[in-house]
Design a protein around this motif. Structure first.
Motif, mmCIF file in Angstrom:
data_model
loop_
_atom_site.group_PDB
_atom_site.id
_atom_site.type_symbol
_atom_site.label_atom_id
_atom_site.label_comp_id
_atom_site.label_asym_id
_atom_site.label_seq_id
_atom_site.Cartn_x
_atom_site.Cartn_y
_atom_site.Cartn_z
ATOM 1 N N GLY A 118 -39.668 -32.385 14.713
ATOM 2 C CA GLY A 118 -38.619 -33.350 15.060
ATOM 3 C C GLY A 118 -37.248 -32.866 14.629
ATOM 4 O O GLY A 118 -36.258 -33.029 15.353
ATOM 5 N N TRP A 119 -37.192 -32.223 13.483
ATOM 6 C CA TRP A 119 -35.918 -31.686 12.974
ATOM 7 C C TRP A 119 -35.410 -30.582 13.895
ATOM 8 O O TRP A 119 -34.242 -30.531 14.253
ATOM 9 C CB TRP A 119 -36.135 -31.165 11.562
ATOM 10 N N GLY A 120 -36.316 -29.704 14.303
ATOM 11 C CA GLY A 120 -35.924 -28.605 15.180
ATOM 12 C C GLY A 120 -35.529 -29.068 16.573
ATOM 13 O O GLY A 120 -34.562 -28.580 17.153
ATOM 14 N N ILE A 121 -36.264 -30.029 17.117
ATOM 15 C CA ILE A 121 -35.978 -30.513 18.472
ATOM 16 C C ILE A 121 -34.711 -31.369 18.489
ATOM 17 O O ILE A 121 -33.833 -31.195 19.332
ATOM 18 C CB ILE A 121 -37.169 -31.325 19.022
ATOM 19 N N GLY A 122 -34.620 -32.302 17.545
ATOM 20 C CA GLY A 122 -33.499 -33.241 17.553
ATOM 21 C C GLY A 122 -32.276 -32.738 16.826
ATOM 22 O O GLY A 122 -31.168 -33.215 17.064
ATOM 23 N N GLY A 123 -32.460 -31.791 15.905
ATOM 24 C CA GLY A 123 -31.342 -31.298 15.114
ATOM 25 C C GLY A 123 -30.994 -32.213 13.953
ATOM 26 O O GLY A 123 -29.995 -32.018 13.282
ATOM 27 N N PHE A 124 -31.816 -33.219 13.715
ATOM 28 C CA PHE A 124 -31.565 -34.180 12.646
ATOM 29 C C PHE A 124 -32.773 -34.290 11.736
ATOM 30 O O PHE A 124 -33.905 -34.167 12.183
ATOM 31 C CB PHE A 124 -31.359 -35.598 13.211
ATOM 32 N N CYS A 125 -32.541 -34.551 10.479
ATOM 33 C CA CYS A 125 -33.553 -35.143 9.623
ATOM 34 C C CYS A 125 -33.029 -36.551 9.327
ATOM 35 O O CYS A 125 -31.897 -36.882 9.702
ATOM 36 C CB CYS A 125 -33.836 -34.296 8.385
ATOM 37 N N PRO A 126 -33.810 -37.429 8.708
ATOM 38 C CA PRO A 126 -33.421 -38.839 8.624
ATOM 39 C C PRO A 126 -32.043 -39.105 8.017
ATOM 40 O O PRO A 126 -31.292 -39.934 8.541
ATOM 41 C CB PRO A 126 -34.532 -39.452 7.771
ATOM 42 N N GLY A 127 -31.684 -38.451 6.931
ATOM 43 C CA GLY A 127 -30.391 -38.717 6.296
ATOM 44 C C GLY A 127 -29.213 -38.467 7.219
ATOM 45 O O GLY A 127 -28.403 -39.373 7.474
ATOM 46 N N PRO A 128 -29.075 -37.254 7.750
ATOM 47 C CA PRO A 128 -27.965 -36.997 8.665
ATOM 48 C C PRO A 128 -28.016 -37.849 9.930
ATOM 49 O O PRO A 128 -26.970 -38.210 10.475
ATOM 50 C CB PRO A 128 -28.114 -35.515 8.999
ATOM 51 N N ALA A 129 -29.206 -38.190 10.408
ATOM 52 C CA ALA A 129 -29.295 -39.024 11.615
ATOM 53 C C ALA A 129 -28.681 -40.391 11.358
ATOM 54 O O ALA A 129 -27.908 -40.897 12.173
ATOM 55 C CB ALA A 129 -30.753 -39.172 12.051
ATOM 56 N N LEU A 130 -29.009 -40.991 10.215
ATOM 57 C CA LEU A 130 -28.440 -42.301 9.906
ATOM 58 C C LEU A 130 -26.945 -42.198 9.616
ATOM 59 O O LEU A 130 -26.181 -43.099 9.949
ATOM 60 C CB LEU A 130 -29.183 -42.925 8.722
ATOM 61 N N THR A 131 -26.533 -41.084 9.013
ATOM 62 C CA THR A 131 -25.110 -40.877 8.745
ATOM 63 C C THR A 131 -24.323 -40.740 10.046
ATOM 64 O O THR A 131 -23.194 -41.216 10.154
ATOM 65 C CB THR A 131 -24.918 -39.609 7.882
ATOM 66 N N ALA A 132 -24.909 -40.090 11.050
ATOM 67 C CA ALA A 132 -24.223 -39.863 12.319
ATOM 68 C C ALA A 132 -24.338 -41.046 13.273
ATOM 69 O O ALA A 132 -23.669 -41.071 14.305
ATOM 70 C CB ALA A 132 -24.790 -38.614 12.996
ATOM 71 N N LEU A 133 -25.158 -42.028 12.941
ATOM 72 C CA LEU A 133 -25.367 -43.171 13.846
ATOM 73 C C LEU A 133 -24.069 -43.887 14.223
ATOM 74 O O LEU A 133 -23.884 -44.222 15.398
ATOM 75 C CB LEU A 133 -26.362 -44.148 13.219
#
Length: 143
Positions: free
Chosen positions: A94-109
């Motif tokens: 998921g990290w490789g496909i999406g480019g996010f792990c949970p912390g940065p994903a929520l930060t970028a939301l």
């Protein structure tokens, strides 16, 4: 008081992700693209985090107990089993496909980027499915 300190720690973490540029999935994807436009900046962020954690743990373990708890909450399970490896593989994919792990994903939301708006609901769905699978009893044949 504990919730306030947790919020402040999360805020510092989120600000660190933004300042380091790790809220941008292109940074992560370029780090993983060894054959293309490789960007080593994530390695420097991880190195800085490793040094900070190393020093922090050395200081914390000198204490009798944490500041906001009567005892340290240290996991006792040290087994490397199938669920751990499967979860790690799914997290990495998921990290490789999406480019996010949970912390940065929520930060970028709050940036409302389409990739983030797709990734965060998929992550929440994956967490929900994982919790359901973990709580489902496994049927075993009698020995």
């Amino acid at each position: 008081m504990r919730a306030l300190w947790g919020f402040l720690a999360g805020l510092v973490f989120g600000l660190g992700l933004i300042v380091s540029g790790m809220a941008d999935p292109a940074k992560v994807q370029n780090f993983l693209d060894l054959a293309g436009a490789w960007d080593p900046s994530l390695a420097f962020v991880m190195g800085g985090a490793t040094v900070t954690a190393f020093i922090g743990y050395r200081l914390v373990w000198r204490r009798e107990a944490p500041v906001l708890n009567p005892t340290f909450d240290v996991p006792t399970n040290r087994r490397i089993d199938r669920p751990l490896l499967t979860g790690a593989a799914l997290f990495g994919a998921g990290w490789g496909i999406g480019g996010f792990c949970p912390g940065p994903a929520l930060t970028a939301l709050p940036l409302l980027a389409p990739g983030t708006l797709a990734f965060v609901p998929a992550m929440i769905l994956g967490l929900w499915i994982g919790a359901r699978l973990k709580s489902t009893p496994v049927l075993r044949a009698p020995a």
